[in-house]
Design a protein around this motif. Structure first.
Motif, PDB file in Angstrom:
ATOM      1  N   VAL A  17       0.848  -1.190   0.000  1.00 54.08           N
ATOM      2  CA  VAL A  17       0.000   0.000   0.000  1.00 54.08           C
ATOM      3  C   VAL A  17       0.883   1.239   0.000  1.00 54.08           C
ATOM      4  N   ASP A  18       1.958   1.213   0.750  1.00 59.84           N
ATOM      5  CA  ASP A  18       2.871   2.350   0.813  1.00 59.84           C
ATOM      6  C   ASP A  18       3.514   2.624  -0.554  1.00 59.84           C
ATOM      7  N   ASP A  19       3.904   1.576  -1.274  1.00 64.65           N
ATOM      8  CA  ASP A  19       4.476   1.733  -2.616  1.00 64.65           C
ATOM      9  C   ASP A  19       3.486   2.420  -3.558  1.00 64.65           C
ATOM     10  N   VAL A  20       2.259   1.948  -3.538  1.00 63.97           N
ATOM     11  CA  VAL A  20       1.237   2.495  -4.426  1.00 63.97           C
ATOM     12  C   VAL A  20       0.897   3.927  -4.037  1.00 63.97           C
ATOM     13  N   PHE A  21       0.828   4.201  -2.742  1.00 62.62           N
ATOM     14  CA  PHE A  21       0.550   5.563  -2.304  1.00 62.62           C
ATOM     15  C   PHE A  21       1.625   6.521  -2.804  1.00 62.62           C
ATOM     16  N   LYS A  22       2.879   6.133  -2.690  1.00 61.18           N
ATOM     17  CA  LYS A  22       3.969   6.999  -3.139  1.00 61.18           C
ATOM     18  C   LYS A  22       3.887   7.286  -4.631  1.00 61.18           C
ATOM     19  N   ASP A  26       2.968  11.233  -5.918  1.00 57.42           N
ATOM     20  CA  ASP A  26       3.846  12.018  -6.789  1.00 57.42           C
ATOM     21  C   ASP A  26       3.058  12.672  -7.924  1.00 57.42           C
ATOM     22  N   ILE A  27       2.097  11.970  -8.468  1.00 58.90           N
ATOM     23  CA  ILE A  27       1.259  12.526  -9.530  1.00 58.90           C
ATOM     24  C   ILE A  27       0.270  13.537  -8.951  1.00 58.90           C
ATOM     25  N   TYR A  28      -0.324  13.180  -7.837  1.00 54.18           N
ATOM     26  CA  TYR A  28      -1.332  14.019  -7.189  1.00 54.18           C
ATOM     27  C   TYR A  28      -0.772  15.397  -6.809  1.00 54.18           C
ATOM     28  N   THR A  29       0.447  15.438  -6.309  1.00 57.09           N
ATOM     29  CA  THR A  29       1.023  16.705  -5.849  1.00 57.09           C
ATOM     30  C   THR A  29       1.180  17.721  -6.977  1.00 57.09           C
ATOM     31  N   ASN A  30       1.289  17.260  -8.198  1.00 58.80           N
ATOM     32  CA  ASN A  30       1.422  18.180  -9.331  1.00 58.80           C
ATOM     33  C   ASN A  30       0.085  18.769  -9.776  1.00 58.80           C
ATOM     34  N   GLU A  31      -1.011  18.259  -9.250  1.00 59.51           N
ATOM     35  CA  GLU A  31      -2.330  18.664  -9.715  1.00 59.51           C
ATOM     36  C   GLU A  31      -3.140  19.470  -8.705  1.00 59.51           C
ATOM     37  N   VAL A  32      -2.666  19.587  -7.476  1.00 61.07           N
ATOM     38  CA  VAL A  32      -3.449  20.271  -6.444  1.00 61.07           C
ATOM     39  C   VAL A  32      -2.586  21.267  -5.672  1.00 61.07           C
ATOM     40  N   LYS A  33      -3.256  22.059  -4.850  1.00 64.48           N
ATOM     41  CA  LYS A  33      -2.551  23.054  -4.034  1.00 64.48           C
ATOM     42  C   LYS A  33      -1.778  22.376  -2.901  1.00 64.48           C
ATOM     43  N   THR A  43      -3.341  12.690   6.610  1.00 65.49           N
ATOM     44  CA  THR A  43      -4.382  11.666   6.748  1.00 65.49           C
ATOM     45  C   THR A  43      -3.813  10.281   6.487  1.00 65.49           C
ATOM     46  N   TYR A  44      -3.000  10.159   5.456  1.00 65.96           N
ATOM     47  CA  TYR A  44      -2.398   8.869   5.133  1.00 65.96           C
ATOM     48  C   TYR A  44      -1.505   8.375   6.273  1.00 65.96           C
ATOM     49  N   GLN A  45      -0.657   9.239   6.783  1.00 65.22           N
ATOM     50  CA  GLN A  45       0.294   8.838   7.820  1.00 65.22           C
ATOM     51  C   GLN A  45      -0.388   8.465   9.127  1.00 65.22           C
ATOM     52  N   VAL A  46      -1.492   9.118   9.429  1.00 64.46           N
ATOM     53  CA  VAL A  46      -2.182   8.855  10.701  1.00 64.46           C
ATOM     54  C   VAL A  46      -3.173   7.697  10.605  1.00 64.46           C
ATOM     55  N   PRO A  50      -0.458   3.209   9.284  1.00 62.56           N
ATOM     56  CA  PRO A  50      -0.305   2.304  10.430  1.00 62.56           C
ATOM     57  C   PRO A  50      -1.062   0.975  10.261  1.00 62.56           C
ATOM     58  N   TRP A  51      -2.187   0.998   9.583  1.00 62.51           N
ATOM     59  CA  TRP A  51      -3.001  -0.204   9.412  1.00 62.51           C
ATOM     60  C   TRP A  51      -2.594  -1.026   8.195  1.00 62.51           C
ATOM     61  N   PHE A  52      -2.306  -0.337   7.088  1.00 57.43           N
ATOM     62  CA  PHE A  52      -2.128  -1.042   5.817  1.00 57.43           C
ATOM     63  C   PHE A  52      -0.794  -0.795   5.122  1.00 57.43           C
ATOM     64  N   GLY A  53       0.013   0.109   5.578  1.00 57.76           N
ATOM     65  CA  GLY A  53       1.215   0.536   4.868  1.00 57.76           C
ATOM     66  C   GLY A  53       2.136  -0.563   4.392  1.00 57.76           C
ATOM     67  N   ASP A  54       2.358  -1.593   5.198  1.00 60.00           N
ATOM     68  CA  ASP A  54       3.276  -2.673   4.833  1.00 60.00           C
ATOM     69  C   ASP A  54       2.578  -3.874   4.203  1.00 60.00           C
ATOM     70  N   ASP A  55       1.259  -3.820   4.095  1.00 63.02           N
ATOM     71  CA  ASP A  55       0.503  -4.932   3.512  1.00 63.02           C
ATOM     72  C   ASP A  55       0.595  -4.886   1.992  1.00 63.02           C
TER      73      ASP A  55
END
Length: 65
Positions: A17-22, A26-33, A43-46, A50-55
């Motif tokens: 999940v962490d790989d996919v989020f990253k 990277d794409i999302y940050t170029n499109e929003v404020k 929100t992701y980090q909190v 913790p629940w799914f990051g390494d799954d």
């Protein structure tokens, strides 16, 4: 592949999940404020990491709850 057997085959690396989020972030940050990116990363980090990051993505099911 049948003639050569499986000696040259390698299973594709599974994504966590962490790989996919990253990749997505990277794409999302170029499109929003900046304020939106800050809210999403917080929100992701909190709540998610913790629940799914390494799954692995393909191993997540509703049974985890």
């Amino acid at each position: 592949m049948q003639l050569e057997g499986t000696k040259h085959y390698s299973k594709p690396k599974q994504k966590t999940v962490d790989d996919v989020f990253k990749l997505w972030f990277d794409i999302y940050t170029n499109e929003v404020k900046d304020s939106s990116t800050n809210k999403v990363i917080s929100t992701y980090q909190v709540h998610i990491k913790p629940w799914f990051g390494d799954d692995y993505i393909d191993q997540i099911s509703s049974e985890k709850f």
